[in-house]
Motif scaffolding. Structure first.
Motif, mmCIF file in Angstrom:
data_model
loop_
_atom_site.group_PDB
_atom_site.id
_atom_site.type_symbol
_atom_site.label_atom_id
_atom_site.label_comp_id
_atom_site.label_asym_id
_atom_site.label_seq_id
_atom_site.Cartn_x
_atom_site.Cartn_y
_atom_site.Cartn_z
ATOM 1 N N ALA A 1 2.285 -9.689 -11.125
ATOM 2 C CA ALA A 1 0.883 -10.097 -11.246
ATOM 3 C C ALA A 1 0.512 -10.364 -12.708
ATOM 4 O O ALA A 1 -0.524 -9.915 -13.208
ATOM 5 N N ARG B 1 6.280 0.149 -4.223
ATOM 6 C CA ARG B 1 5.403 -0.614 -3.336
ATOM 7 C C ARG B 1 6.131 -1.667 -2.509
ATOM 8 O O ARG B 1 5.619 -2.118 -1.494
ATOM 9 N N THR C 1 -6.003 4.686 -7.467
ATOM 10 C CA THR C 1 -6.353 3.293 -7.202
ATOM 11 C C THR C 1 -5.262 2.369 -7.737
ATOM 12 O O THR C 1 -4.566 2.687 -8.688
ATOM 13 N N ASP D 1 -4.188 -2.106 -8.021
ATOM 14 C CA ASP D 1 -4.610 -3.485 -7.776
ATOM 15 C C ASP D 1 -3.599 -4.242 -6.918
ATOM 16 O O ASP D 1 -3.663 -5.459 -6.804
ATOM 17 N N VAL D 2 -2.638 -3.531 -6.321
ATOM 18 C CA VAL D 2 -1.687 -4.180 -5.411
ATOM 19 C C VAL D 2 -2.417 -4.540 -4.124
ATOM 20 O O VAL D 2 -3.032 -3.679 -3.478
ATOM 21 N N ARG D 3 -2.377 -5.801 -3.743
ATOM 22 C CA ARG D 3 -3.121 -6.267 -2.578
ATOM 23 C C ARG D 3 -2.481 -5.826 -1.272
ATOM 24 O O ARG D 3 -1.282 -5.562 -1.214
ATOM 25 N N LEU D 4 -3.284 -5.783 -0.222
ATOM 26 C CA LEU D 4 -2.786 -5.296 1.061
ATOM 27 C C LEU D 4 -1.695 -6.192 1.621
ATOM 28 O O LEU D 4 -0.780 -5.713 2.282
ATOM 29 N N ARG D 5 -1.782 -7.487 1.383
ATOM 30 C CA ARG D 5 -0.784 -8.433 1.896
ATOM 31 C C ARG D 5 0.043 -8.991 0.741
ATOM 32 O O ARG D 5 0.272 -10.184 0.616
ATOM 33 N N GLU D 6 0.541 -8.085 -0.095
ATOM 34 C CA GLU D 6 1.237 -8.488 -1.312
ATOM 35 C C GLU D 6 2.501 -9.304 -1.026
ATOM 36 O O GLU D 6 2.959 -10.042 -1.875
ATOM 37 N N TRP E 1 2.658 -12.751 -2.235
ATOM 38 C CA TRP E 1 2.800 -12.948 -3.675
ATOM 39 C C TRP E 1 1.969 -14.125 -4.181
ATOM 40 O O TRP E 1 2.369 -14.880 -5.047
ATOM 41 N N GLY E 2 0.792 -14.275 -3.621
ATOM 42 C CA GLY E 2 -0.136 -15.316 -4.110
ATOM 43 C C GLY E 2 0.350 -16.686 -3.765
ATOM 44 O O GLY E 2 0.141 -17.623 -4.470
#
Length: 433
Positions: A198, A352, A422, A424-429, A432-433
């Motif tokens: 990220a 993760r 907490t 900032d890793v997204r739930l649907r990582e 990968w954007g």
């Protein structure tokens, strides 16, 4: 002696207890074995002396590097056929034990005497110049690691350019399609790592084992980060600095000849370690994981890209491959991915994501072998014929190992999660954007 190939085939089959899957051509031009099969060419009988002095893979490797042994036909097919007889049995030391038991049988004593006669006096052969000399002192000290890295990477930048191509990336590529170019696949791998980390403009990235600078160049150019790349290879550092200057990025990228244990910088926002951790060693891995954890700010990410071996029922029986240790990666060690994940967690990381990409490495290695074979004469001139033969055998055998799931490679994404928990890793990582 006439019909050396026939005599060798008979002896080998009696010792191994199974038909030879390849054809043999001996120095007297005699041939024996299944028609149409790949041919193991024994150019000189001193190859037998090497085998008698060092039974198994090391003796074979010495003969190969010296040019006393060769393969005619499909190299991959030949190595695959021989793997079950040699390398896979070597893990339990079965070939040497079986050979000793077989040669002790009365009915084979005459064959053993014939083998000695074919080989000539079994005196210890002088190892080829490319073999690493005897190493002293404890494993993985700063000095010994630097010497080991120099052996493998200071072969010459021009040689590596022939093998790796314009990307100058010496790790597994990421193939969207088998028909993609190596350059595109390496670019896609670097970009995948940047997205997993990220990376954002202005962040600070550490690339551990930066090689020829490809990762820091991509991250700085495409994501606007400031980067530090470290390597133990003087030749790599020189090459990387030149590339960075030519790209006009010298104000954003620093290349150091430095060990990861020597870094005292302020925390980084992200760390990439791509194909470096195999050099760390199992006794030092906890130290490696803890050092990288300490170098990350809270919330920072680590992408650890590392070759893994299959786990063993008894891990104490693990031993480093003789050929790899002496000729290719001195002091390198592989670990199962489960142990790597556990040790990262023990250092404080939150793991993760783990992505296995072993099929991608097989494709990458086959492309490197193709590049080497295409530029064979120049590669041998830039290094030596023996060193070029080492790399061809090593890369072809490694490609088969990845294809047969004997070894794998994994990208492990880990986070130094803040005390608050907490992230900032997204739930649907996975996207990968």
């Amino acid at each position: 002696m006439a019909d050396a190939a026939g005599r060798l085939t008979k002896l080998a089959e009696e010792v191994l207890g199974t038909p030879l899957p390849v054809r043999i051509r001996a120095w007297d031009r005699s041939e024996s074995g299944p028609p149409g099969a790949p041919v193991l060419v024994i150019r000189h009988r001193r190859a037998l002396r090497r085998l008698l002095f060092k039974p198994g893979e090391l003796g074979l490797a010495r003969g190969w590097v010296a040019g006393d042994l060769d393969i005619e036909g499909d190299l991959y097919e030949a190595l695959d056929l021989l793997a079950g007889l040699l390398w896979e049995r070597a893990a339990t030391k079965a070939p040497r034990a079986a050979a000793l038991r077989a040669l002790a049988r009365p009915e084979l004593r005459a064959a053993a005497r014939e083998m000695l006669a074919l080989a000539g006096a079994p005196v210890p052969p002088t190892p080829p110049a490319e073999e690493v000399r005897r190493r002293r002192g404890p494993l993985h000290t700063l000095r010994r690691d630097k010497e080991a890295i120099s052996h493998h990477y200071d072969v010459g930048n021009d040689f590596y350019a022939l093998v790796l191509g314009p990307s100058m990336v010496y790790s597994c590529a990421y193939w969207e399609s088998p028909d993609a170019s190596l350059e595109d696949a390496q670019r896609d791998k670097l970009d995948l790592i940047c997205r997993k980390l990220a990376l954002k403009e202005g962040q600070r990235l550490l690339d551990v084992g930066c090689g020829w600078g490809s990762m820091v160049l991509h991250a700085a150019r495409e994501y606007g980060v400031r980067a530090v790349g470290i390597t133990l290879s003087e030749e790599q550092a020189t090459f990387a600095r030149k590339r960075i200057a030519e790209a006009g990025l010298a104000d954003r990228i620093e290349i150091r000849v430095q060990d990861y244990r020597e870094i005292k910088d302020e925390p980084f926002d992200a760390i990439s370690s791509i194909g470096m951790a195999e050099h760390v060693g199992r006794d030092r891995y906890a130290e490696y994981a803890s050092a990288l954890y300490a170098l990350l700010r809270p919330g920072g990410r680590l992408l650890n890209h590392q070759i893994a071996r299959r786990p063993l029922a008894d891990e104490e029986t693990y031993r480093v491959d003789d050929f790899i240790d002496r000729y290719v990666f001195p002091d390198g060690e592989l670990a199962p991915v489960g142990r790597t994940v556990a040790q990262l967690e023990e250092a404080g990381f939150e793991v993760r994501d783990v992505e296995g990409i072993r099929e991608h490495y097989a494709l990458t290695l086959r492309q490197w072998v193709t590049n080497l074979e295409k530029h064979w004469d120049e590669a041998a001139r830039l290094t030596s014929p023996g060193r070029a033969r080492v790399w061809r055998l090593y890369m072809a055998a490694s490609a088969l190992s990845f294809e047969r799931n004997r070894i794998g490679v994994n990208q492990v994404l880990a986070v130094r999660t803040p005390d608050s928990g907490t992230s900032d890793v997204r739930l649907r990582e996975r996207r990968w954007g």
